[in-house]
Motif scaffolding. Structure first.
Motif, PDB file in Angstrom:
ATOM      1  N   MET A   1      -0.997  16.150   3.378  1.00 35.77           N
ATOM      2  CA  MET A   1      -1.461  15.793   2.062  1.00 35.77           C
ATOM      3  C   MET A   1      -2.258  14.492   2.161  1.00 35.77           C
ATOM      4  O   MET A   1      -1.765  13.500   2.698  1.00 35.77           O
ATOM      5  N   PRO A   2      -3.502  14.468   1.661  1.00 41.80           N
ATOM      6  CA  PRO A   2      -4.328  13.259   1.749  1.00 41.80           C
ATOM      7  C   PRO A   2      -3.754  12.139   0.900  1.00 41.80           C
ATOM      8  O   PRO A   2      -3.198  12.376  -0.161  1.00 41.80           O
ATOM      9  N   ARG A   3      -3.931  10.950   1.397  1.00 40.19           N
ATOM     10  CA  ARG A   3      -3.473   9.777   0.643  1.00 40.19           C
ATOM     11  C   ARG A   3      -4.550   9.369  -0.345  1.00 40.19           C
ATOM     12  O   ARG A   3      -5.724   9.299   0.005  1.00 40.19           O
ATOM     13  N   SER A   4      -4.140   9.044  -1.528  1.00 40.74           N
ATOM     14  CA  SER A   4      -5.116   8.640  -2.536  1.00 40.74           C
ATOM     15  C   SER A   4      -5.396   7.141  -2.469  1.00 40.74           C
ATOM     16  O   SER A   4      -6.410   6.679  -2.953  1.00 40.74           O
ATOM     17  N   ASN A   5      -4.470   6.392  -1.889  1.00 41.12           N
ATOM     18  CA  ASN A   5      -4.645   4.957  -1.854  1.00 41.12           C
ATOM     19  C   ASN A   5      -4.510   4.479  -0.410  1.00 41.12           C
ATOM     20  O   ASN A   5      -3.409   4.427   0.128  1.00 41.12           O
ATOM     21  N   THR A   6      -5.621   4.119   0.199  1.00 42.67           N
ATOM     22  CA  THR A   6      -5.586   3.693   1.597  1.00 42.67           C
ATOM     23  C   THR A   6      -4.855   2.371   1.767  1.00 42.67           C
ATOM     24  O   THR A   6      -4.465   2.025   2.868  1.00 42.67           O
ATOM     25  N   HIS A   7      -4.643   1.628   0.683  1.00 41.46           N
ATOM     26  CA  HIS A   7      -3.912   0.363   0.793  1.00 41.46           C
ATOM     27  C   HIS A   7      -2.452   0.604   1.148  1.00 41.46           C
ATOM     28  O   HIS A   7      -1.782  -0.288   1.642  1.00 41.46           O
ATOM     29  N   ASP A   8      -1.937   1.807   0.902  1.00 37.88           N
ATOM     30  CA  ASP A   8      -0.558   2.129   1.240  1.00 37.88           C
ATOM     31  C   ASP A   8      -0.413   2.579   2.686  1.00 37.88           C
ATOM     32  O   ASP A   8       0.690   2.646   3.201  1.00 37.88           O
ATOM     33  N   ASP A   9      -1.490   2.898   3.333  1.00 37.87           N
ATOM     34  CA  ASP A   9      -1.478   3.383   4.712  1.00 37.87           C
ATOM     35  C   ASP A   9      -1.405   2.179   5.653  1.00 37.87           C
ATOM     36  O   ASP A   9      -2.345   1.386   5.722  1.00 37.87           O
ATOM     37  N   PRO A  10      -0.301   2.017   6.400  1.00 38.49           N
ATOM     38  CA  PRO A  10      -0.184   0.850   7.289  1.00 38.49           C
ATOM     39  C   PRO A  10      -1.322   0.731   8.292  1.00 38.49           C
ATOM     40  O   PRO A  10      -1.775  -0.368   8.588  1.00 38.49           O
ATOM     41  N   SER A  11      -1.806   1.859   8.831  1.00 40.23           N
ATOM     42  CA  SER A  11      -2.900   1.759   9.808  1.00 40.23           C
ATOM     43  C   SER A  11      -4.178   1.274   9.139  1.00 40.23           C
ATOM     44  O   SER A  11      -4.971   0.574   9.757  1.00 40.23           O
ATOM     45  N   SER A  12      -4.373   1.633   7.877  1.00 41.50           N
ATOM     46  CA  SER A  12      -5.543   1.155   7.145  1.00 41.50           C
ATOM     47  C   SER A  12      -5.440  -0.340   6.894  1.00 41.50           C
ATOM     48  O   SER A  12      -6.416  -1.072   7.054  1.00 41.50           O
ATOM     49  N   VAL A  13      -4.255  -0.801   6.527  1.00 39.06           N
ATOM     50  CA  VAL A  13      -4.042  -2.233   6.297  1.00 39.06           C
ATOM     51  C   VAL A  13      -4.242  -2.996   7.605  1.00 39.06           C
ATOM     52  O   VAL A  13      -4.922  -4.015   7.639  1.00 39.06           O
ATOM     53  N   ASP A  14      -3.677  -2.481   8.706  1.00 40.87           N
ATOM     54  CA  ASP A  14      -3.839  -3.127  10.007  1.00 40.87           C
ATOM     55  C   ASP A  14      -5.308  -3.127  10.432  1.00 40.87           C
ATOM     56  O   ASP A  14      -5.803  -4.118  10.958  1.00 40.87           O
ATOM     57  N   GLY A  15      -5.995  -2.013  10.204  1.00 34.03           N
ATOM     58  CA  GLY A  15      -7.414  -1.925  10.545  1.00 34.03           C
ATOM     59  C   GLY A  15      -8.250  -2.910   9.744  1.00 34.03           C
ATOM     60  O   GLY A  15      -9.155  -3.544  10.278  1.00 34.03           O
ATOM     61  N   ARG A  16      -7.947  -3.046   8.463  1.00 33.51           N
ATOM     62  CA  ARG A  16      -8.682  -4.001   7.621  1.00 33.51           C
ATOM     63  C   ARG A  16      -8.418  -5.438   8.085  1.00 33.51           C
ATOM     64  O   ARG A  16      -9.318  -6.266   8.100  1.00 33.51           O
ATOM     65  N   MET A  17      -7.171  -5.718   8.442  1.00 32.77           N
ATOM     66  CA  MET A  17      -6.846  -7.062   8.905  1.00 32.77           C
ATOM     67  C   MET A  17      -7.598  -7.369  10.201  1.00 32.77           C
ATOM     68  O   MET A  17      -8.171  -8.450  10.355  1.00 32.77           O
ATOM     69  N   MET A  18      -7.640  -6.402  11.136  1.00 33.99           N
ATOM     70  CA  MET A  18      -8.383  -6.618  12.373  1.00 33.99           C
ATOM     71  C   MET A  18      -9.879  -6.733  12.095  1.00 33.99           C
ATOM     72  O   MET A  18     -10.571  -7.516  12.733  1.00 33.99           O
ATOM     73  N   PHE A  19     -10.379  -5.959  11.116  1.00 31.27           N
ATOM     74  CA  PHE A  19     -11.787  -6.099  10.731  1.00 31.27           C
ATOM     75  C   PHE A  19     -12.046  -7.519  10.241  1.00 31.27           C
ATOM     76  O   PHE A  19     -13.035  -8.144  10.613  1.00 31.27           O
ATOM     77  N   GLU A  20     -11.168  -8.033   9.389  1.00 34.56           N
ATOM     78  CA  GLU A  20     -11.350  -9.391   8.868  1.00 34.56           C
ATOM     79  C   GLU A  20     -11.332 -10.413  10.003  1.00 34.56           C
ATOM     80  O   GLU A  20     -12.134 -11.349  10.013  1.00 34.56           O
ATOM     81  N   LEU A  21     -10.432 -10.223  10.971  1.00 32.05           N
ATOM     82  CA  LEU A  21     -10.378 -11.116  12.124  1.00 32.05           C
ATOM     83  C   LEU A  21     -11.693 -11.067  12.903  1.00 32.05           C
ATOM     84  O   LEU A  21     -12.301 -12.102  13.199  1.00 32.05           O
ATOM     85  N   LEU A  22     -12.150  -9.850  13.223  1.00 24.84           N
ATOM     86  CA  LEU A  22     -13.402  -9.712  13.983  1.00 24.84           C
ATOM     87  C   LEU A  22     -14.597 -10.188  13.170  1.00 24.84           C
ATOM     88  O   LEU A  22     -15.560 -10.729  13.738  1.00 24.84           O
ATOM     89  N   ASN A  23     -14.561 -10.013  11.869  1.00 29.19           N
ATOM     90  CA  ASN A  23     -15.632 -10.509  11.008  1.00 29.19           C
ATOM     91  C   ASN A  23     -15.709 -12.038  11.091  1.00 29.19           C
ATOM     92  O   ASN A  23     -16.811 -12.605  11.198  1.00 29.19           O
ATOM     93  N   GLU A  24     -14.562 -12.706  11.040  1.00 30.80           N
ATOM     94  CA  GLU A  24     -14.549 -14.162  11.175  1.00 30.80           C
ATOM     95  C   GLU A  24     -15.079 -14.594  12.542  1.00 30.80           C
ATOM     96  O   GLU A  24     -15.872 -15.523  12.634  1.00 30.80           O
TER      97      GLU A  24
END
Length: 158
Positions: A1-24
């Protein structure tokens, strides 16, 4: 079942955090490159400096194609950069004894000296950051940044 909110997906949160780190890291890299390039001798670019820096850090005797792979640029771009360095007698291109058609990139004393002058010219600007950033923080973050660079290097080579 697809997730409607990617903010609840731990891998999405981890990926966004790593993106923010690499962006900095990317923004820091851009700002530091601009500062360094403003201090380089007339006609030299950040590409010239990074090629010299690579040869000092890892040793000369590299092939242009190997350097192109490391920098993830086309061989023609690396050849252009190396031609600019050779024209200024900062490197020498010598025949590769293992491959009669290929070349090896050898750093000259003038190339080493130019790298040192560039580092010396930017050092006062960088040193001004220490009182605000802190020597202990700089020393503590360096191993983590080296680990991240090594991981990205290995991922590039896959």
């Amino acid at each position: 079942m697809p997730r409607s909110n990617t903010h609840d997906d731990p891998s999405s949160v981890d990926g966004r955090m790593m993106f923010e780190l690499l962006n900095e890291v990317g923004i820091i890299a851009q700002l530091s490159r601009a500062l360094l390039e403003s201090r380089l001798e007339d006609g030299l670019t950040i590409h010239h400096f990074t090629a010299l820096n690579h040869l000092v850090r890892l040793g000369d005797g590299r092939t242009p194609i190997d350097m192109a792979r490391v920098f993830q640029v086309p061989k023609t771009s690396m050849s252009h950069t190396l031609a600019g360095l050779e024209k200024r007698a900062l490197i020498r291109l010598i025949p590769n004894p293992a491959d009669g058609r290929g070349k090896l990139v050898m750093l000259t004393d003038a190339g080493r000296a130019l790298r040192e002058r560039a580092i010396n010219s930017i050092s006062p600007d960088i040193a001004q950051l220490l009182p605000q950033f802190g020597l202990a923080e700089a020393q503590s973050i360096l191993p983590s940044l080296r680990k991240l660079r090594a991981l990205l290097d290995r991922a590039r080579d896959l």
